[in-house]
Design a protein around this motif. Sequence first.
Motif, PDB file in Angstrom:
ATOM      1  N   GLU A   1      13.109   2.370  -3.344  1.00  0.00           N
ATOM      2  CA  GLU A   1      14.218   1.432  -3.178  1.00  0.00           C
ATOM      3  C   GLU A   1      13.834   0.280  -2.244  1.00  0.00           C
ATOM      4  OE1 GLU A   1      18.360  -0.016  -3.220  1.00  0.00           O
ATOM      5  OE2 GLU A   1      16.875   0.790  -4.595  1.00  0.00           O
ATOM      6  N   GLU A   2      13.092   0.564  -1.199  1.00  0.00           N
ATOM      7  CA  GLU A   2      12.671  -0.490  -0.271  1.00  0.00           C
ATOM      8  C   GLU A   2      11.728  -1.465  -0.962  1.00  0.00           C
ATOM      9  OE1 GLU A   2      12.481  -2.729   3.181  1.00  0.00           O
ATOM     10  OE2 GLU A   2      13.858  -1.127   2.600  1.00  0.00           O
ATOM     11  N   THR A   3      10.846  -0.966  -1.816  1.00  0.00           N
ATOM     12  CA  THR A   3       9.927  -1.855  -2.535  1.00  0.00           C
ATOM     13  C   THR A   3      10.688  -2.735  -3.519  1.00  0.00           C
ATOM     14  OG1 THR A   3       8.235  -0.121  -2.365  1.00  0.00           O
ATOM     15  CG2 THR A   3       7.783  -1.951  -3.858  1.00  0.00           C
ATOM     16  N   ALA A   4      11.691  -2.171  -4.199  1.00  0.00           N
ATOM     17  CA  ALA A   4      12.531  -2.971  -5.096  1.00  0.00           C
ATOM     18  C   ALA A   4      13.267  -4.056  -4.306  1.00  0.00           C
ATOM     19  CB  ALA A   4      13.530  -2.083  -5.827  1.00  0.00           C
ATOM     20  N   LYS A   5      13.728  -3.717  -3.116  1.00  0.00           N
ATOM     21  CA  LYS A   5      14.413  -4.680  -2.254  1.00  0.00           C
ATOM     22  C   LYS A   5      13.473  -5.812  -1.854  1.00  0.00           C
ATOM     23  CE  LYS A   5      16.978  -4.899   2.128  1.00  0.00           C
ATOM     24  NZ  LYS A   5      17.454  -4.077   3.281  1.00  0.00           N
ATOM     25  N   LEU A   6      12.246  -5.468  -1.512  1.00  0.00           N
ATOM     26  CA  LEU A   6      11.258  -6.486  -1.153  1.00  0.00           C
ATOM     27  C   LEU A   6      10.986  -7.429  -2.327  1.00  0.00           C
ATOM     28  CD1 LEU A   6       8.660  -4.307   0.785  1.00  0.00           C
ATOM     29  CD2 LEU A   6      10.143  -6.058   1.769  1.00  0.00           C
TER      30      LEU A   6
ATOM     31  N   PRO B   1      13.584  18.737  -1.232  1.00  0.00           N
ATOM     32  CA  PRO B   1      14.572  17.657  -1.172  1.00  0.00           C
ATOM     33  C   PRO B   1      14.175  16.558  -0.187  1.00  0.00           C
ATOM     34  CG  PRO B   1      15.691  19.761  -1.280  1.00  0.00           C
ATOM     35  CD  PRO B   1      14.236  20.066  -1.096  1.00  0.00           C
ATOM     36  N   ALA B   2      13.644  16.936   0.974  1.00  0.00           N
ATOM     37  CA  ALA B   2      13.257  15.928   1.968  1.00  0.00           C
ATOM     38  C   ALA B   2      12.136  15.036   1.444  1.00  0.00           C
ATOM     39  CB  ALA B   2      12.839  16.609   3.268  1.00  0.00           C
ATOM     40  N   SER B   3      11.157  15.632   0.773  1.00  0.00           N
ATOM     41  CA  SER B   3      10.045  14.846   0.223  1.00  0.00           C
ATOM     42  C   SER B   3      10.514  13.933  -0.898  1.00  0.00           C
ATOM     43  CB  SER B   3       8.946  15.777  -0.288  1.00  0.00           C
ATOM     44  OG  SER B   3       8.395  16.528   0.763  1.00  0.00           O
ATOM     45  N   ALA B   4      11.403  14.427  -1.747  1.00  0.00           N
ATOM     46  CA  ALA B   4      11.938  13.595  -2.826  1.00  0.00           C
ATOM     47  C   ALA B   4      12.728  12.423  -2.257  1.00  0.00           C
ATOM     48  CB  ALA B   4      12.819  14.434  -3.748  1.00  0.00           C
ATOM     49  N   MET B   5      13.488  12.672  -1.197  1.00  0.00           N
ATOM     50  CA  MET B   5      14.242  11.595  -0.566  1.00  0.00           C
ATOM     51  C   MET B   5      13.303  10.524  -0.020  1.00  0.00           C
ATOM     52  SD  MET B   5      17.261  11.794   2.328  1.00  0.00           S
ATOM     53  CE  MET B   5      16.315  12.810   3.478  1.00  0.00           C
ATOM     54  N   ALA B   6      12.176  10.923   0.550  1.00  0.00           N
ATOM     55  CA  ALA B   6      11.220   9.949   1.084  1.00  0.00           C
ATOM     56  C   ALA B   6      10.641   9.067  -0.020  1.00  0.00           C
ATOM     57  CB  ALA B   6      10.101  10.676   1.823  1.00  0.00           C
ATOM     58  N   VAL B   7      10.353   9.657  -1.184  1.00  0.00           N
ATOM     59  CA  VAL B   7       9.862   8.869  -2.319  1.00  0.00           C
ATOM     60  C   VAL B   7      10.928   7.870  -2.763  1.00  0.00           C
ATOM     61  CG1 VAL B   7       9.090   8.946  -4.719  1.00  0.00           C
ATOM     62  CG2 VAL B   7       8.305  10.681  -3.102  1.00  0.00           C
ATOM     63  N   LEU B   8      12.169   8.329  -2.861  1.00  0.00           N
ATOM     64  CA  LEU B   8      13.271   7.460  -3.262  1.00  0.00           C
ATOM     65  C   LEU B   8      13.442   6.308  -2.287  1.00  0.00           C
ATOM     66  CD1 LEU B   8      16.562   6.876  -2.722  1.00  0.00           C
ATOM     67  CD2 LEU B   8      15.635   6.739  -5.042  1.00  0.00           C
TER      68      LEU B   8
ATOM     69  N   PRO C   1       0.813  -1.221   0.000  1.00  0.00           N
ATOM     70  CA  PRO C   1       0.000   0.000   0.000  1.00  0.00           C
ATOM     71  C   PRO C   1       0.845   1.269   0.000  1.00  0.00           C
ATOM     72  CG  PRO C   1      -0.110  -1.099   2.141  1.00  0.00           C
ATOM     73  CD  PRO C   1       0.557  -2.049   1.194  1.00  0.00           C
ATOM     74  N   TYR C   2       1.992   1.242   0.683  1.00  0.00           N
ATOM     75  CA  TYR C   2       2.799   2.460   0.734  1.00  0.00           C
ATOM     76  C   TYR C   2       3.506   2.740  -0.587  1.00  0.00           C
ATOM     77  CZ  TYR C   2       1.882   3.869   5.466  1.00  0.00           C
ATOM     78  OH  TYR C   2       1.252   4.342   6.583  1.00  0.00           O
ATOM     79  N   PHE C   3       3.787   1.719  -1.364  1.00  0.00           N
ATOM     80  CA  PHE C   3       4.314   1.951  -2.703  1.00  0.00           C
ATOM     81  C   PHE C   3       3.258   2.651  -3.554  1.00  0.00           C
ATOM     82  CE2 PHE C   3       4.967   0.390  -7.130  1.00  0.00           C
ATOM     83  CZ  PHE C   3       6.147   1.068  -7.379  1.00  0.00           C
ATOM     84  N   VAL C   4       2.025   2.205  -3.458  1.00  0.00           N
ATOM     85  CA  VAL C   4       0.927   2.834  -4.197  1.00  0.00           C
ATOM     86  C   VAL C   4       0.715   4.275  -3.734  1.00  0.00           C
ATOM     87  CG1 VAL C   4      -1.571   2.763  -4.623  1.00  0.00           C
ATOM     88  CG2 VAL C   4      -0.225   0.648  -4.693  1.00  0.00           C
ATOM     89  N   MET C   5       0.728   4.487  -2.402  1.00  0.00           N
ATOM     90  CA  MET C   5       0.408   5.790  -1.838  1.00  0.00           C
ATOM     91  C   MET C   5       1.545   6.805  -1.980  1.00  0.00           C
ATOM     92  SD  MET C   5      -1.211   4.132   1.593  1.00  0.00           S
ATOM     93  CE  MET C   5      -0.874   5.558   2.617  1.00  0.00           C
ATOM     94  N   LYS C   6       2.771   6.356  -1.744  1.00  0.00           N
ATOM     95  CA  LYS C   6       3.887   7.283  -1.640  1.00  0.00           C
ATOM     96  C   LYS C   6       4.723   7.399  -2.917  1.00  0.00           C
ATOM     97  CE  LYS C   6       3.008   8.078   2.712  1.00  0.00           C
ATOM     98  NZ  LYS C   6       2.433   9.386   3.139  1.00  0.00           N
ATOM     99  N   VAL C   7       4.667   6.377  -3.771  1.00  0.00           N
ATOM    100  CA  VAL C   7       5.472   6.393  -4.994  1.00  0.00           C
ATOM    101  C   VAL C   7       4.579   6.458  -6.225  1.00  0.00           C
ATOM    102  CG1 VAL C   7       7.277   5.259  -6.332  1.00  0.00           C
ATOM    103  CG2 VAL C   7       7.298   5.086  -3.825  1.00  0.00           C
ATOM    104  N   GLY C   8       3.752   5.441  -6.418  1.00  0.00           N
ATOM    105  CA  GLY C   8       2.900   5.385  -7.590  1.00  0.00           C
ATOM    106  C   GLY C   8       3.568   4.673  -8.748  1.00  0.00           C
TER     107      GLY C   8
END
Length: 233
Positions: A200-205, A189-196, A132-139
Motif C-alpha cells: 500500500e505504501e508503494t502504491a501511495k508513492l 497474520p503479522a507477516s502478511a500485514m507487513a507485506v500489505l 528496494p523494499y518493494f522488491v524485497m518485501k513484496v515482489g
Amino acid sequence: MTRFAGMTSLTESRAREEICRVGRSLFERGYVHATAGNISVKLDDGFLITPTDACLGFLDPAELAFVDLQGRQTSGERASKTLALHSRIYQAAAPFDPMTRCVLHTHSTHCVALSLQEAVASHEELLPAITPYFVMKVGHVPLIPYHRPGAVAAADAVAEAIGRYGTSGRPIRAVMLERLGPNVWQDSPASAMAVLEELEETAKLWLGATSPKPCALTEPQIEELRRTFHARW
C-alpha cells in the motif's frame, strides 16, 4: 489442541486472537473500512476465516468461521464470501511457499485507486520495481482482471497466476484484484500485514509521484537485491 502448523506453532486459540489483533490494527490505521476485507489462517485440519460482512476492527475470536479440509464450515458465523479464493491460494501457494499460513485481503485505498487508472489496468502487474523494499518485501504483484466479489473465476485466475509465476522461478506473495483490492499471503497474520503495508505504501508513492513517473530499478540493482537479500523478483 495445536492445530496451527506454521513456524510459530500457534494454538488455535492464539491464531483466533492474532486474526482479531491484526484486523483491529488494519481497521484503526485505515487499511480497511466498514465491512471490507477478510483474514484467514491455515491450521493442520482446515482454516479459520473471518465471517462474511464482518468489520475487521471489531472481530470476536469465538465467531470466526472454521472450515475443514473438505471446505465444509463446522463452526462460527457464516464464512466470508471469499472462502473459495482463500482455499485456492493455500492450495496453489503450497508448492512454492509451503509455510504459507495466512491470507489477508483488504480494499486499501491507494492500491484500489491505482488499479482504476487506465494506464495501469492495461498492464500485467500493479507496480514496477520502484523501491528496494518493494522488491524485497513484496515482489511481483500480478493484476487480476475484475470479477465480482466472491466469484470462483477470480479464485481460478489467482491460482493460475500463482502457478505461472512460481514455475518460472518468481514465486509471488501478493496479487491485486482489479477494483477490489490486494490479497497477500505469508506464514503468519503479522507477516502478511507487513507485506500489505509495504504494498500500500508503494502504491501511495506511485500515485503521489508527479509526471513523469519514477523509473524502475535497473536489472543490475535488482540482481544485487537478489544476491544480498534473496529478493524474489
